[in-house]
Design a protein around this motif. Structure first.
Motif, PDB file in Angstrom:
ATOM      1  N   ARG A   1      25.032 -12.936  67.284  1.00  0.00           N
ATOM      2  CA  ARG A   1      25.709 -11.746  67.806  1.00  0.00           C
ATOM      3  C   ARG A   1      25.012 -10.510  67.253  1.00  0.00           C
ATOM      4  NH1 ARG A   1      32.079 -13.502  67.002  1.00  0.00           N
ATOM      5  NH2 ARG A   1      32.168 -14.916  68.801  1.00  0.00           N
ATOM      6  N   VAL A   2      24.683  -9.622  68.168  1.00  0.00           N
ATOM      7  CA  VAL A   2      24.037  -8.369  67.790  1.00  0.00           C
ATOM      8  C   VAL A   2      25.081  -7.257  67.892  1.00  0.00           C
ATOM      9  CG1 VAL A   2      22.144  -6.797  68.288  1.00  0.00           C
ATOM     10  CG2 VAL A   2      21.870  -9.254  68.723  1.00  0.00           C
ATOM     11  N   HIS A   3      25.427  -6.675  66.761  1.00  0.00           N
ATOM     12  CA  HIS A   3      26.461  -5.641  66.712  1.00  0.00           C
ATOM     13  C   HIS A   3      25.805  -4.260  66.821  1.00  0.00           C
ATOM     14  CE1 HIS A   3      29.847  -8.305  65.393  1.00  0.00           C
ATOM     15  NE2 HIS A   3      28.824  -9.066  65.036  1.00  0.00           N
ATOM     16  N   TRP A   4      26.248  -3.498  67.838  1.00  0.00           N
ATOM     17  CA  TRP A   4      25.668  -2.178  68.111  1.00  0.00           C
ATOM     18  C   TRP A   4      26.615  -1.069  67.639  1.00  0.00           C
ATOM     19  CZ3 TRP A   4      20.854  -2.755  70.067  1.00  0.00           C
ATOM     20  CH2 TRP A   4      20.564  -3.951  70.731  1.00  0.00           C
ATOM     21  N   PRO A   5      26.078   0.061  67.265  1.00  0.00           N
ATOM     22  CA  PRO A   5      26.943   1.195  66.875  1.00  0.00           C
ATOM     23  C   PRO A   5      27.815   1.642  68.048  1.00  0.00           C
ATOM     24  CG  PRO A   5      24.674   1.560  66.172  1.00  0.00           C
ATOM     25  CD  PRO A   5      24.648   0.375  67.083  1.00  0.00           C
ATOM     26  N   TYR A   6      29.110   1.629  67.843  1.00  0.00           N
ATOM     27  CA  TYR A   6      30.097   2.133  68.806  1.00  0.00           C
ATOM     28  C   TYR A   6      30.129   1.347  70.131  1.00  0.00           C
ATOM     29  CZ  TYR A   6      29.201   6.025  65.644  1.00  0.00           C
ATOM     30  OH  TYR A   6      28.988   6.790  64.534  1.00  0.00           O
ATOM     31  N   ARG A   7      29.484   0.168  70.206  1.00  0.00           N
ATOM     32  CA  ARG A   7      29.412  -0.549  71.476  1.00  0.00           C
ATOM     33  C   ARG A   7      29.804  -2.016  71.354  1.00  0.00           C
ATOM     34  NH1 ARG A   7      23.529   1.810  73.527  1.00  0.00           N
ATOM     35  NH2 ARG A   7      24.232   3.935  73.947  1.00  0.00           N
ATOM     36  N   GLY A   8      30.427  -2.411  70.262  1.00  0.00           N
ATOM     37  CA  GLY A   8      30.792  -3.809  70.099  1.00  0.00           C
ATOM     38  C   GLY A   8      29.563  -4.674  69.870  1.00  0.00           C
ATOM     39  N   TYR A   9      29.599  -5.900  70.388  1.00  0.00           N
ATOM     40  CA  TYR A   9      28.457  -6.787  70.171  1.00  0.00           C
ATOM     41  C   TYR A   9      28.085  -7.505  71.460  1.00  0.00           C
ATOM     42  CZ  TYR A   9      31.800 -10.714  70.072  1.00  0.00           C
ATOM     43  OH  TYR A   9      32.764 -11.635  70.391  1.00  0.00           O
ATOM     44  N   THR A  10      26.842  -7.987  71.492  1.00  0.00           N
ATOM     45  CA  THR A  10      26.388  -8.881  72.559  1.00  0.00           C
ATOM     46  C   THR A  10      25.962 -10.187  71.904  1.00  0.00           C
ATOM     47  OG1 THR A  10      24.222  -7.811  72.424  1.00  0.00           O
ATOM     48  CG2 THR A  10      25.690  -7.118  74.199  1.00  0.00           C
ATOM     49  N   GLN A  11      26.177 -11.294  72.617  1.00  0.00           N
ATOM     50  CA  GLN A  11      25.927 -12.613  72.033  1.00  0.00           C
ATOM     51  C   GLN A  11      24.856 -13.357  72.826  1.00  0.00           C
ATOM     52  OE1 GLN A  11      29.318 -14.932  70.547  1.00  0.00           O
ATOM     53  NE2 GLN A  11      28.621 -16.670  71.787  1.00  0.00           N
ATOM     54  N   TYR A  12      23.965 -14.044  72.082  1.00  0.00           N
ATOM     55  CA  TYR A  12      22.861 -14.760  72.707  1.00  0.00           C
ATOM     56  C   TYR A  12      22.708 -16.138  72.067  1.00  0.00           C
ATOM     57  CZ  TYR A  12      21.760  -9.855  73.627  1.00  0.00           C
ATOM     58  OH  TYR A  12      21.840  -8.531  73.982  1.00  0.00           O
ATOM     59  N   PRO A  13      22.324 -17.149  72.845  1.00  0.00           N
ATOM     60  CA  PRO A  13      22.000 -18.451  72.249  1.00  0.00           C
ATOM     61  C   PRO A  13      20.783 -18.309  71.324  1.00  0.00           C
ATOM     62  CG  PRO A  13      22.285 -18.642  74.632  1.00  0.00           C
ATOM     63  CD  PRO A  13      22.242 -17.183  74.320  1.00  0.00           C
ATOM     64  N   LEU A  14      20.826 -18.981  70.193  1.00  0.00           N
ATOM     65  CA  LEU A  14      19.712 -18.915  69.251  1.00  0.00           C
ATOM     66  C   LEU A  14      18.412 -19.390  69.904  1.00  0.00           C
ATOM     67  CD1 LEU A  14      18.543 -18.480  66.437  1.00  0.00           C
ATOM     68  CD2 LEU A  14      19.390 -20.760  65.807  1.00  0.00           C
ATOM     69  N   SER A  15      18.508 -20.420  70.757  1.00  0.00           N
ATOM     70  CA  SER A  15      17.313 -20.944  71.420  1.00  0.00           C
ATOM     71  C   SER A  15      16.644 -19.875  72.277  1.00  0.00           C
ATOM     72  CB  SER A  15      17.689 -22.155  72.287  1.00  0.00           C
ATOM     73  OG  SER A  15      18.694 -21.792  73.232  1.00  0.00           O
ATOM     74  N   GLU A  16      17.435 -19.019  72.931  1.00  0.00           N
ATOM     75  CA  GLU A  16      16.882 -17.952  73.773  1.00  0.00           C
ATOM     76  C   GLU A  16      16.153 -16.909  72.944  1.00  0.00           C
ATOM     77  OE1 GLU A  16      18.649 -14.278  76.417  1.00  0.00           O
ATOM     78  OE2 GLU A  16      19.659 -16.225  76.580  1.00  0.00           O
ATOM     79  N   LEU A  17      16.748 -16.519  71.826  1.00  0.00           N
ATOM     80  CA  LEU A  17      16.117 -15.494  70.985  1.00  0.00           C
ATOM     81  C   LEU A  17      14.812 -15.990  70.389  1.00  0.00           C
ATOM     82  CD1 LEU A  17      19.105 -13.844  69.083  1.00  0.00           C
ATOM     83  CD2 LEU A  17      17.969 -13.102  71.168  1.00  0.00           C
TER      84      LEU A  17
END
Length: 467
Positions: free
Chosen positions: A344-360
């Motif tokens: 999960r990538v947490h952004w300032p003031y924008r919550g988070y987006t989630q990605y499969p580890l395999s994709e990253l």
């Protein structure tokens, strides 16, 4: 041997090798435990500290079984299993012991009888021991009439609490005396054997599948619901047992992160978590592990029937781009299996987006184009499991949680390192040839004042401050 306390008419010193019938598992376990408590100082100090009675260098701990009292009002229906006495100088502290083992449960009538007996004989506390679990020694699994808790306090240890205490003392080399170390190790071996009848928290209540079914049909769940209250209370007990399991596996005391208010008042914690569940339909907690970079977050999403364990790190501030910050994390988890793993990538003031580890691991392009004008403030790695039918089963649910969390900590949590800012260097203008005496610094300040007071000709004069 020493004399019996004055309020006893008879009693035996707790024996390490009690002569009892083969059927008396309870009496044997109690006697062996009390004998170890009386003879292993570090063991006594650790356990008695949990009930507010740590022992000092000059303290003497004695323990008795088969006790009978001189005086009591009315007919005694029950007899306690033991007695602990701590003598420190001229002051004495004592506690009655009532224990159960296997599937036997504590009786409210019995406990209340012992509280009255303690009050009549000037005994400070009643301590119960069983396979019933509690979130702390002060959070008793049996509800007692509060009027009886005046002069005598009531505490509870599960056998797993006792086993874990012994295990941590030995694992960390905290028992100094060789003979005491051997004794405590044999006690640990005894308690951990299946035939002893010691077991951990192993099942959710019958209300667990009912709660899941109600949510599935869209039923309204309130914070005051008896079904929800029963489930959340069981969840707290499971968290305590999970903490003990991790403590034994890692060798350090693991605990649930609580506010001071919740730690002091379990009912406040219960109320808060019931309210939180109604808002999120999730059971959650943070586990604190000494020396670990981050806490381990556990989330049970009842609506989606998933279990998750995660750990969140602050993104490194010395990496300016999103890709650099993500690569910093990916290098730490390069050996983590990609199956069921997410970031999960947490952004300032924008919550988070989630990605499969395999994709990253294949490409960061999707993340870097998500918010091109921003960089992550925190990065979280987690394992998410969907356990299908097992999720609704009272025993299998507990088994799956107690497998997921230790595996996550071993493969991910223990590998993570928090970002730390680099050590400050010497400022170029203050290098070894610079004058950093008070006179030199004063000269620098005067030059700065002159510079601030005389703006360039092409720059409009700004308001000046007069000192």
């Amino acid at each position: 041997m020493g004399e019996l306390p004055t309020f006893l008419s008879s009693g035996e010193r707790a024996r390490l090798f009690p002569v009892l019938a083969d059927t008396s598992r309870e009496g044997r376990a109690t006697s062996i435990f009390l004998a170890c408590l009386a003879n292993v100082r570090e063991f006594a100090d650790e356990l008695l500290s949990s009930v507010g009675r740590g022992i000092g260098i000059t303290s003497k701990v004695s323990a008795y079984t088969e006790i009978c009292f001189n005086n009591s009002t009315g007919k005694i229906k029950f007899r306690p299993d033991g007695l602990i006495v701590v003598e420190t100088g001229r002051s004495n502290w004592s506690a009655l012991i009532e224990s159960k083992i296997g599937n036997a449960e504590l009786s409210r009538d019995q406990i209340e009888s012992y509280l009255k007996l303690a009050r009549e004989n000037g005994i400070n506390a009643v301590i119960t021991i069983s396979n019933q679990h509690a979130t702390s020694s002060a959070d008793h699994p049996v509800k007692i009439d509060g009027k009886l808790l005046g002069k005598a306090a009531l505490y509870h240890w599960s056998w797993m609490d006792i086993l874990t205490t012994a295990d941590l003392l030995l694992t960390n080399g905290r028992v100094q005396d060789r003979e005491q170390k051997i004794m405590l190790n044999e006690f640990r071996r005894f308690l951990s054997h299946d035939s002893t009848g010691v077991k951990g928290f192993d099942r959710m209540p019958a209300e667990w599948p009912k709660l899941i079914a109600d949510l599935g049909t869209g039923a309204q769940i309130t914070a005051q619901s008896e079904i929800l209250t029963s489930v959340v209370r069981a969840w707290h007990l499971e968290l305590r047992d999970l903490s003990l399991i991790l403590s034994r596996q890692i060798g350090v005391p693991v605990s649930v992160k609580l506010s001071k208010q919740e730690a002091r008042h379990p009912e406040e914690r219960l109320k808060n978590d019931c309210t939180a569940f109604c808002n999120s339909h999730c059971l959650s907690a943070l586990l604190m592990i000494p020396e670990a970079a981050v806490d381990i977050e556990i989330t049970v999403d009842v609506r989606s029937r998933t279990l998750a364990a995660g750990a969140k790190l602050l993104a490194p501030k010395d990496r300016k781009s999103t890709s650099a910050r993500l690569n910093w994390l990916l290098r730490q988890i390069s050996e983590v299996p990609a199956q069921d793993a997410y970031v999960r990538v947490h952004w300032p003031y924008r919550g988070y987006t989630q990605y499969p580890l395999s994709e990253l691991r294949q490409t960061l392009e999707r993340v870097t184009t998500e918010h091109p004008d921003s960089t992550p403030m925190a990065l979280e790695v987690l394992t998410v499991k969907r356990t299908e039918r097992r999720f609704t089963q009272v025993s299998n649910f507990v088994e799956d949680i107690e497998r997921l969390v230790p595996n996550f900590y071993g493969s991910v949590g223990s590998k993570l390192k928090a970002w730390q800012p680099p050590a400050p260097g010497i400022r170029p203008e203050r290098n070894e040839s610079a004058d950093v005496s008070t006179e030199g610094i004063s000269e620098d300040a005067e030059e700065a004042v002159a510079e601030f007071s005389d703006p360039p000709e092409d720059e409009p004069s700004k308001k000046k401050f007069w000192f």
